[in-house]
Design a protein around this motif. Structure first.
Motif, PDB file in Angstrom:
ATOM      1  N   SER A 107       0.848  -1.191   0.000  1.00  0.00           N
ATOM      2  CA  SER A 107       0.000   0.000   0.000  1.00  0.00           C
ATOM      3  C   SER A 107       0.879   1.235   0.000  1.00  0.00           C
ATOM      4  O   SER A 107       1.997   1.225   0.515  1.00  0.00           O
ATOM      5  CB  SER A 107      -0.895   0.023   1.242  1.00  0.00           C
ATOM      6  OG  SER A 107      -1.724  -1.111   1.292  1.00  0.00           O
ATOM      7  N   SER A 132      -5.283  12.834  -7.188  1.00  0.00           N
ATOM      8  CA  SER A 132      -5.894  12.508  -8.481  1.00  0.00           C
ATOM      9  C   SER A 132      -5.237  13.248  -9.646  1.00  0.00           C
ATOM     10  O   SER A 132      -5.567  12.983 -10.799  1.00  0.00           O
ATOM     11  CB  SER A 132      -7.393  12.799  -8.460  1.00  0.00           C
ATOM     12  OG  SER A 132      -7.623  14.160  -8.160  1.00  0.00           O
ATOM     13  N   GLY A 143      -7.274   5.718 -12.912  1.00  0.00           N
ATOM     14  CA  GLY A 143      -7.241   4.266 -12.802  1.00  0.00           C
ATOM     15  C   GLY A 143      -7.665   3.508 -14.038  1.00  0.00           C
ATOM     16  O   GLY A 143      -7.727   2.278 -14.025  1.00  0.00           O
ATOM     17  N   SER A 155      -3.608  -0.897  -8.431  1.00  0.00           N
ATOM     18  CA  SER A 155      -4.924  -0.269  -8.365  1.00  0.00           C
ATOM     19  C   SER A 155      -4.833   0.962  -7.478  1.00  0.00           C
ATOM     20  O   SER A 155      -3.867   1.140  -6.735  1.00  0.00           O
ATOM     21  CB  SER A 155      -5.968  -1.257  -7.825  1.00  0.00           C
ATOM     22  OG  SER A 155      -5.638  -1.659  -6.515  1.00  0.00           O
ATOM     23  N   ARG A 156      -5.847   1.803  -7.573  1.00  0.00           N
ATOM     24  CA  ARG A 156      -5.872   3.017  -6.759  1.00  0.00           C
ATOM     25  C   ARG A 156      -7.310   3.345  -6.384  1.00  0.00           C
ATOM     26  O   ARG A 156      -8.253   3.002  -7.104  1.00  0.00           O
ATOM     27  CB  ARG A 156      -5.236   4.192  -7.490  1.00  0.00           C
ATOM     28  CG  ARG A 156      -5.988   4.670  -8.709  1.00  0.00           C
ATOM     29  CD  ARG A 156      -5.165   5.700  -9.497  1.00  0.00           C
ATOM     30  NE  ARG A 156      -4.998   6.943  -8.764  1.00  0.00           N
ATOM     31  CZ  ARG A 156      -4.106   7.879  -9.111  1.00  0.00           C
ATOM     32  NH1 ARG A 156      -3.306   7.679 -10.151  1.00  0.00           N
ATOM     33  NH2 ARG A 156      -4.004   9.001  -8.406  1.00  0.00           N
ATOM     34  N   ASP A 157      -7.428   4.033  -5.261  1.00  0.00           N
ATOM     35  CA  ASP A 157      -8.725   4.512  -4.797  1.00  0.00           C
ATOM     36  C   ASP A 157      -8.558   5.999  -4.534  1.00  0.00           C
ATOM     37  O   ASP A 157      -7.912   6.388  -3.556  1.00  0.00           O
ATOM     38  CB  ASP A 157      -9.147   3.765  -3.533  1.00  0.00           C
ATOM     39  CG  ASP A 157     -10.547   4.110  -3.086  1.00  0.00           C
ATOM     40  OD1 ASP A 157     -10.974   5.278  -3.281  1.00  0.00           O
ATOM     41  OD2 ASP A 157     -11.212   3.232  -2.536  1.00  0.00           O
ATOM     42  N   ASN A 158      -9.108   6.820  -5.420  1.00  0.00           N
ATOM     43  CA  ASN A 158      -8.907   8.267  -5.301  1.00  0.00           C
ATOM     44  C   ASN A 158      -9.745   8.888  -4.181  1.00  0.00           C
ATOM     45  O   ASN A 158      -9.480  10.023  -3.792  1.00  0.00           O
ATOM     46  CB  ASN A 158      -9.211   8.958  -6.629  1.00  0.00           C
ATOM     47  CG  ASN A 158      -8.089   8.769  -7.642  1.00  0.00           C
ATOM     48  OD1 ASN A 158      -7.073   8.143  -7.347  1.00  0.00           O
ATOM     49  ND2 ASN A 158      -8.295   9.287  -8.831  1.00  0.00           N
ATOM     50  N   ILE A 159     -10.721   8.167  -3.694  1.00  0.00           N
ATOM     51  CA  ILE A 159     -11.490   8.674  -2.554  1.00  0.00           C
ATOM     52  C   ILE A 159     -10.737   8.381  -1.263  1.00  0.00           C
ATOM     53  O   ILE A 159     -10.580   9.262  -0.411  1.00  0.00           O
ATOM     54  CB  ILE A 159     -12.886   8.051  -2.528  1.00  0.00           C
ATOM     55  CG1 ILE A 159     -13.663   8.491  -3.769  1.00  0.00           C
ATOM     56  CG2 ILE A 159     -13.627   8.426  -1.250  1.00  0.00           C
ATOM     57  CD1 ILE A 159     -15.019   7.844  -3.903  1.00  0.00           C
ATOM     58  N   LYS A 160     -10.256   7.176  -1.129  1.00  0.00           N
ATOM     59  CA  LYS A 160      -9.472   6.820   0.048  1.00  0.00           C
ATOM     60  C   LYS A 160      -8.034   7.331  -0.043  1.00  0.00           C
ATOM     61  O   LYS A 160      -7.303   7.327   0.950  1.00  0.00           O
ATOM     62  CB  LYS A 160      -9.446   5.298   0.233  1.00  0.00           C
ATOM     63  CG  LYS A 160     -10.788   4.694   0.566  1.00  0.00           C
ATOM     64  CD  LYS A 160     -10.661   3.185   0.768  1.00  0.00           C
ATOM     65  CE  LYS A 160     -12.005   2.572   1.114  1.00  0.00           C
ATOM     66  NZ  LYS A 160     -11.898   1.092   1.281  1.00  0.00           N
ATOM     67  N   LYS A 161      -7.651   7.759  -1.249  1.00  0.00           N
ATOM     68  CA  LYS A 161      -6.293   8.252  -1.479  1.00  0.00           C
ATOM     69  C   LYS A 161      -5.257   7.204  -1.110  1.00  0.00           C
ATOM     70  O   LYS A 161      -4.461   7.362  -0.157  1.00  0.00           O
ATOM     71  CB  LYS A 161      -6.036   9.555  -0.723  1.00  0.00           C
ATOM     72  CG  LYS A 161      -6.916  10.700  -1.167  1.00  0.00           C
ATOM     73  CD  LYS A 161      -6.568  11.979  -0.440  1.00  0.00           C
ATOM     74  CE  LYS A 161      -7.469  13.108  -0.884  1.00  0.00           C
ATOM     75  NZ  LYS A 161      -7.165  14.385  -0.179  1.00  0.00           N
ATOM     76  N   VAL A 191      -2.903   3.779  -3.088  1.00  0.00           N
ATOM     77  CA  VAL A 191      -2.590   2.955  -4.250  1.00  0.00           C
ATOM     78  C   VAL A 191      -2.036   1.633  -3.744  1.00  0.00           C
ATOM     79  O   VAL A 191      -1.335   1.590  -2.727  1.00  0.00           O
ATOM     80  CB  VAL A 191      -1.606   3.670  -5.200  1.00  0.00           C
ATOM     81  CG1 VAL A 191      -0.293   3.983  -4.506  1.00  0.00           C
ATOM     82  CG2 VAL A 191      -1.354   2.856  -6.451  1.00  0.00           C
ATOM     83  N   TYR A 192      -2.399   0.552  -4.442  1.00  0.00           N
ATOM     84  CA  TYR A 192      -2.022  -0.788  -4.029  1.00  0.00           C
ATOM     85  C   TYR A 192      -1.185  -1.468  -5.121  1.00  0.00           C
ATOM     86  O   TYR A 192      -1.311  -1.159  -6.301  1.00  0.00           O
ATOM     87  CB  TYR A 192      -3.254  -1.654  -3.780  1.00  0.00           C
ATOM     88  CG  TYR A 192      -4.184  -1.155  -2.713  1.00  0.00           C
ATOM     89  CD1 TYR A 192      -5.397  -0.554  -3.048  1.00  0.00           C
ATOM     90  CD2 TYR A 192      -3.865  -1.307  -1.372  1.00  0.00           C
ATOM     91  CE1 TYR A 192      -6.262  -0.113  -2.067  1.00  0.00           C
ATOM     92  CE2 TYR A 192      -4.732  -0.868  -0.384  1.00  0.00           C
ATOM     93  CZ  TYR A 192      -5.928  -0.271  -0.730  1.00  0.00           C
ATOM     94  OH  TYR A 192      -6.782   0.169   0.239  1.00  0.00           O
TER      95      TYR A 192
END
Length: 120
Positions: free
Chosen positions: A21, A30, A55, A71-77, A79-80
């Motif tokens: 992570s 973003s 993403g 992968s990434r989550d722009n809400i949780k900020k 990247v995995y």
């Protein structure tokens, strides 16, 4: 101050899995393309995987295709890097990188690295 903090490294047996992570702070996540690099002892740092700002686009080094997923989550900020079917050749320090596409903030940012060791 822009910062990237990696976590999730460790010792794993061949064939095992790990998920790295990377948590950013201090810049607009973003607006950045995110990548994972690795550096094994005595070798140059190499690009492992990268993902576009939203993403929708990813690319991988040939050596990890089909085994690793970025992968990434722009809400949780966050990247995995999901790493499966690990082999001793994957042993390295893994670094998260942020590359600015537009807007304010640093042009480039690196994490401190997390060690991944694949060994029986």
């Amino acid at each position: 101050q822009a910062q990237l903090v990696e976590s999730g490294g460790g010792l794993v047996q061949p064939g095992g899995s790990l998920r790295l992570s990377c948590a950013p702070s201090g810049f607009t996540f973003s607006n950045y393309r995110m990548s994972w690099y690795r550096q094994a002892p005595g070798k140059e740092r190499e690009l492992v995987a990268s993902i576009s700002r939203l993403g929708g686009s990813t690319n991988y080094a040939d050596s990890v295709k089909g085994r690793f997923t970025i992968s990434r989550d722009n809400i949780k900020k966050i990247v995995y890097l999901q790493m499966n079917s690990l082999s001793p050749d994957d042993t390295a320090v893994y670094y998260c990188n942020a590359g600015k596409l537009f807007g304010l903030g640093p042009q480039d940012c690196w994490g401190q690295g997390t060690q991944v060791t694949v060994s029986s």
